[in-house]
Design a protein around this motif. Sequence first.
Motif, PDB file in Angstrom:
ATOM      1  N   UNK A   1       0.831  -1.205   0.000  1.00  0.00           N
ATOM      2  CA  UNK A   1       0.000   0.000   0.000  1.00  0.00           C
ATOM      3  C   UNK A   1       0.864   1.254   0.000  1.00  0.00           C
ATOM      4  N   UNK A   2       1.946   1.230   0.789  1.00  0.00           N
ATOM      5  CA  UNK A   2       2.880   2.355   0.803  1.00  0.00           C
ATOM      6  C   UNK A   2       3.481   2.580  -0.582  1.00  0.00           C
ATOM      7  N   UNK A   3       3.936   1.499  -1.214  1.00  0.00           N
ATOM      8  CA  UNK A   3       4.529   1.608  -2.551  1.00  0.00           C
ATOM      9  C   UNK A   3       3.481   2.093  -3.560  1.00  0.00           C
ATOM     10  N   UNK A   4       2.264   1.576  -3.434  1.00  0.00           N
ATOM     11  CA  UNK A   4       1.197   1.976  -4.336  1.00  0.00           C
ATOM     12  C   UNK A   4       0.857   3.449  -4.212  1.00  0.00           C
ATOM     13  N   UNK A   5       0.795   3.952  -2.979  1.00  0.00           N
ATOM     14  CA  UNK A   5       0.515   5.376  -2.765  1.00  0.00           C
ATOM     15  C   UNK A   5       1.642   6.247  -3.325  1.00  0.00           C
ATOM     16  N   UNK A   6       2.886   5.813  -3.124  1.00  0.00           N
ATOM     17  CA  UNK A   6       4.023   6.549  -3.675  1.00  0.00           C
ATOM     18  C   UNK A   6       3.963   6.559  -5.205  1.00  0.00           C
ATOM     19  N   UNK A   7       3.536   5.435  -5.783  1.00  0.00           N
ATOM     20  CA  UNK A   7       3.426   5.366  -7.239  1.00  0.00           C
ATOM     21  C   UNK A   7       2.372   6.352  -7.752  1.00  0.00           C
ATOM     22  N   UNK A   8       1.196   6.366  -7.128  1.00  0.00           N
ATOM     23  CA  UNK A   8       0.119   7.264  -7.567  1.00  0.00           C
ATOM     24  C   UNK A   8       0.556   8.725  -7.479  1.00  0.00           C
ATOM     25  N   UNK A   9       1.299   9.042  -6.432  1.00  0.00           N
ATOM     26  CA  UNK A   9       1.773  10.414  -6.289  1.00  0.00           C
ATOM     27  C   UNK A   9       2.868  10.757  -7.276  1.00  0.00           C
TER      28      UNK A   9
END
Length: 276
Positions: free
Chosen positions: A74-82
């Motif tokens: 989830x952390x990696x996914x949020x960083x990706x979206x940003x």
Amino acid sequence: MNYFHLPLEEWTNSFVNNWLIPVLGGFFNHISHALSTFINAVTNALVSIPPEIIAIVLILLAWRAAGKGMALFTLIGCLYLGSVNLWDGAMQTIAVVIVSTLLSILIGVPVGILSATNRVIDKIVRPILDFMQTLPSFVYLIPAILLFGLGGVPAVISTFVFATPPAVRMTSLGIKQVPGDVVEASRAFGSTKKQLLFKVQLPMAVPTIMAGINQTIMLALSMAVIASMIGAPGLGSTVLSGISTVNVGLGLTGGLGIVVLAIVLDRITQGFGQKV
């Protein structure tokens, strides 16, 4: 083989143009206005909240529901979206999913309860659900555009129709799967139908109902790209833009964003459903 002509197209167009829109147009306008207000409120709330706060909440929920590995994803996914400037689009997509899922739950769960407890209603509801699930998803867009125009409202309506059947079916299945001896024991102790439903059947059916809600969320998210064809904001419009301009990179970027949201929402709802 053309023995006779069934003027279904003419009948349908006549019904829509001569009765449905003139008579019920104002009613659909009120629904459109109410849904538009709700969608905009949810979208504005998600967009106005700092991304860091939403990311922390999602990471904590993922940790609680599915463990450290999912929290890291989830952390990696949020960083990706940003990092690819898709955060606002992701929040717009989540807003459509939230509104359509709430509608599906508010209508689907009660209908599922009625279907499980009343054979007549079950016989009526079952073919309707079959029709909703087998009708191609693109066909939903035609009446949605006709009655509600373009934008988030027809996207929510079409998504609601597409995603509601699992909520109805799984609620009905969960109640029907409650062991018969438990039901008989409850009746033997003097439980009324209302007490039997709310104190025995529904609590025991919660895991199955949650599985239905999980499927509803996934189906709602799967409509993101299709709904973007009628003006739905969010990640689907990014993918659609990539398709229309043959921009492979843009399409991949938006598609991966949808995959991230799908996995995160699936694991969180699935995890909490198993722990209930």
